[in-house]
Motif scaffolding. Structure first.
Motif, mmCIF file in Angstrom:
data_model
loop_
_atom_site.group_PDB
_atom_site.id
_atom_site.type_symbol
_atom_site.label_atom_id
_atom_site.label_comp_id
_atom_site.label_asym_id
_atom_site.label_seq_id
_atom_site.Cartn_x
_atom_site.Cartn_y
_atom_site.Cartn_z
ATOM 1 N N HIS A 1 0.840 -1.196 0.000
ATOM 2 C CA HIS A 1 0.000 0.000 0.000
ATOM 3 C C HIS A 1 0.876 1.247 0.000
ATOM 4 C CE1 HIS A 1 -4.030 1.614 0.323
ATOM 5 N NE2 HIS A 1 -3.634 2.448 1.278
ATOM 6 N N LEU A 2 1.943 1.203 0.781
ATOM 7 C CA LEU A 2 2.874 2.331 0.842
ATOM 8 C C LEU A 2 3.514 2.569 -0.520
ATOM 9 C CD1 LEU A 2 4.165 4.338 2.881
ATOM 10 C CD2 LEU A 2 5.964 2.658 3.236
ATOM 11 N N LEU A 3 3.942 1.485 -1.179
ATOM 12 C CA LEU A 3 4.555 1.611 -2.499
ATOM 13 C C LEU A 3 3.565 2.171 -3.520
ATOM 14 C CD1 LEU A 3 6.601 -1.703 -2.670
ATOM 15 C CD2 LEU A 3 7.538 0.607 -2.583
ATOM 16 N N LYS A 4 2.321 1.709 -3.435
ATOM 17 C CA LYS A 4 1.312 2.159 -4.396
ATOM 18 C C LYS A 4 0.932 3.617 -4.166
ATOM 19 C CE LYS A 4 -3.284 0.988 -6.178
ATOM 20 N NZ LYS A 4 -4.436 0.048 -6.078
ATOM 21 N N ARG A 5 0.668 3.979 -2.896
ATOM 22 C CA ARG A 5 0.171 5.318 -2.595
ATOM 23 C C ARG A 5 1.258 6.378 -2.623
ATOM 24 N NH1 ARG A 5 -4.780 4.921 -4.142
ATOM 25 N NH2 ARG A 5 -5.973 3.337 -3.024
ATOM 26 N N LEU A 6 2.439 6.036 -2.092
ATOM 27 C CA LEU A 6 3.495 7.041 -2.018
ATOM 28 C C LEU A 6 4.366 7.066 -3.265
ATOM 29 C CD1 LEU A 6 4.890 7.011 1.638
ATOM 30 C CD2 LEU A 6 3.195 8.506 0.622
ATOM 31 N N VAL A 7 4.731 5.886 -3.747
ATOM 32 C CA VAL A 7 5.708 5.813 -4.828
ATOM 33 C C VAL A 7 5.055 5.612 -6.187
ATOM 34 C CG1 VAL A 7 7.885 4.715 -5.515
ATOM 35 C CG2 VAL A 7 7.272 4.794 -3.115
ATOM 36 N N GLY A 8 3.777 5.178 -6.190
ATOM 37 C CA GLY A 8 3.080 4.979 -7.454
ATOM 38 C C GLY A 8 3.402 3.671 -8.135
ATOM 39 N N LEU A 9 3.957 2.704 -7.378
ATOM 40 C CA LEU A 9 4.265 1.395 -7.953
ATOM 41 C C LEU A 9 3.082 0.460 -7.792
ATOM 42 C CD1 LEU A 9 7.909 0.737 -6.662
ATOM 43 C CD2 LEU A 9 7.222 1.360 -8.977
ATOM 44 N N GLU A 10 2.708 -0.223 -8.855
ATOM 45 C CA GLU A 10 1.666 -1.234 -8.784
ATOM 46 C C GLU A 10 2.325 -2.562 -8.413
ATOM 47 O OE1 GLU A 10 -1.539 -1.082 -8.902
ATOM 48 O OE2 GLU A 10 -1.704 1.041 -9.370
ATOM 49 N N CYS A 11 2.004 -3.074 -7.234
ATOM 50 C CA CYS A 11 2.670 -4.279 -6.737
ATOM 51 C C CYS A 11 1.795 -5.502 -6.948
ATOM 52 C CB CYS A 11 2.988 -4.124 -5.247
ATOM 53 S SG CYS A 11 3.974 -2.670 -4.879
ATOM 54 N N SER A 12 2.459 -6.625 -7.178
ATOM 55 C CA SER A 12 1.727 -7.887 -7.274
ATOM 56 C C SER A 12 1.468 -8.412 -5.863
ATOM 57 C CB SER A 12 2.544 -8.903 -8.071
ATOM 58 O OG SER A 12 3.692 -9.266 -7.340
ATOM 59 N N ASP A 13 0.731 -9.497 -5.758
ATOM 60 C CA ASP A 13 0.415 -10.078 -4.452
ATOM 61 C C ASP A 13 1.463 -11.085 -3.984
ATOM 62 O OD1 ASP A 13 -1.908 -8.620 -4.183
ATOM 63 O OD2 ASP A 13 -3.141 -10.136 -5.188
ATOM 64 N N LYS A 14 2.503 -11.276 -4.770
ATOM 65 C CA LYS A 14 3.523 -12.243 -4.370
ATOM 66 C C LYS A 14 4.279 -11.732 -3.140
ATOM 67 C CE LYS A 14 7.143 -10.430 -7.446
ATOM 68 N NZ LYS A 14 6.557 -9.100 -7.549
ATOM 69 N N GLU A 15 4.809 -12.675 -2.351
ATOM 70 C CA GLU A 15 5.534 -12.280 -1.140
ATOM 71 C C GLU A 15 6.878 -11.644 -1.480
ATOM 72 O OE1 GLU A 15 5.876 -15.454 1.668
ATOM 73 O OE2 GLU A 15 3.781 -15.295 2.294
ATOM 74 N N GLU A 16 7.510 -12.100 -2.570
ATOM 75 C CA GLU A 16 8.815 -11.551 -2.918
ATOM 76 C C GLU A 16 8.666 -10.153 -3.504
ATOM 77 O OE1 GLU A 16 7.665 -14.385 -4.298
ATOM 78 O OE2 GLU A 16 8.634 -15.865 -3.009
#
Length: 205
Positions: free
Chosen positions: A89-104
């Motif tokens: 959530h931090l990466l998406k909201r602050l940095v604008g990165l769309e993250c996958s659900d994988k643990e890595e």
């Protein structure tokens, strides 16, 4: 210092240190990301070392952690821990990165979280050093994704025996109404707590 004897006043002092650190971190993150970032410290408390992993969801919960050794007049260890949900959530909201659900984490995600963690750790440590007028400086931080218990055990292996209590600083990131929660743990070496409180003008028992 007997931890049961700590009054609300002592924790208020530590919360103020946390708030100053959060302010410094918010300013640094806002500059880095070129967008407004607000941070709050809703609570500060002292927790026994064995309860740290419980504070982040249990020893088997997979988390992201930045950890480092604090050197200087009040040596100790510092951890900043986020759940994987909060990290994404931090990466998406602050940095604008769309993250996958994988643990890595991929290389870009890892790099972004490392930078954010470095800023946070440095801001909290600087505010505590300024507030106490004690000499404190961090080693190069490490970032790990693993079960909370494993990360704490690795920290013990890396840094040797830790103090038996941690200063727990709840941290909330706020950006455009979104909220992300993280947890800061400063684990001073046994002799360091008395030095910190003495520097803050709080008598130890």
């Amino acid at each position: 210092m007997t931890f049961k004897s700590l009054a609300d006043f002592h924790l208020d002092v530590l919360k103020e240190v946390g708030n100053i650190g959060a302010g410094h971190a918010a300013t640094a993150l806002s500059t880095l990301l070129d967008k407004p970032v607000d941070m709050q410290v809703p609570q500060v408390k002292l927790v026994p070392f064995e309860e740290i992993s419980e504070s982040v969801g249990g020893s088997e919960k997979v988390v992201m952690a930045i950890f480092l050794r604090v050197e200087g007049e009040t040596p100790g260890n510092m951890f900043f821990i986020l759940s994987m949900e909060s990290a994404r959530h931090l990466l998406k909201r602050l940095v604008g990165l769309e993250c996958s659900d994988k643990e890595e984490l991929d290389e870009m995600e890892f790099s972004a979280l490392s930078e954010i963690g470095n800023i946070l750790a440095g801001s909290y440590l600087t505010s505590l050093a300024d507030f106490t007028q004690l000499n404190m400086f961090p080693t190069v931080p490490s970032l790990a994704v693993d079960m909370a218990g494993a990360i704490l055990s690795y920290g013990l292996l890396q840094f040797g025996e830790m103090g038996d209590h941690a200063l727990f600083i709840d941290t909330k990131f706020l950006q455009n109404g979104d909220e992300v929660e993280g947890h800061f743990f400063l684990i001073p070496d046994p002799e360091s707590f008395d030095r910190i409180f003495a520097a803050l003008g709080v008598a130890a028992e």
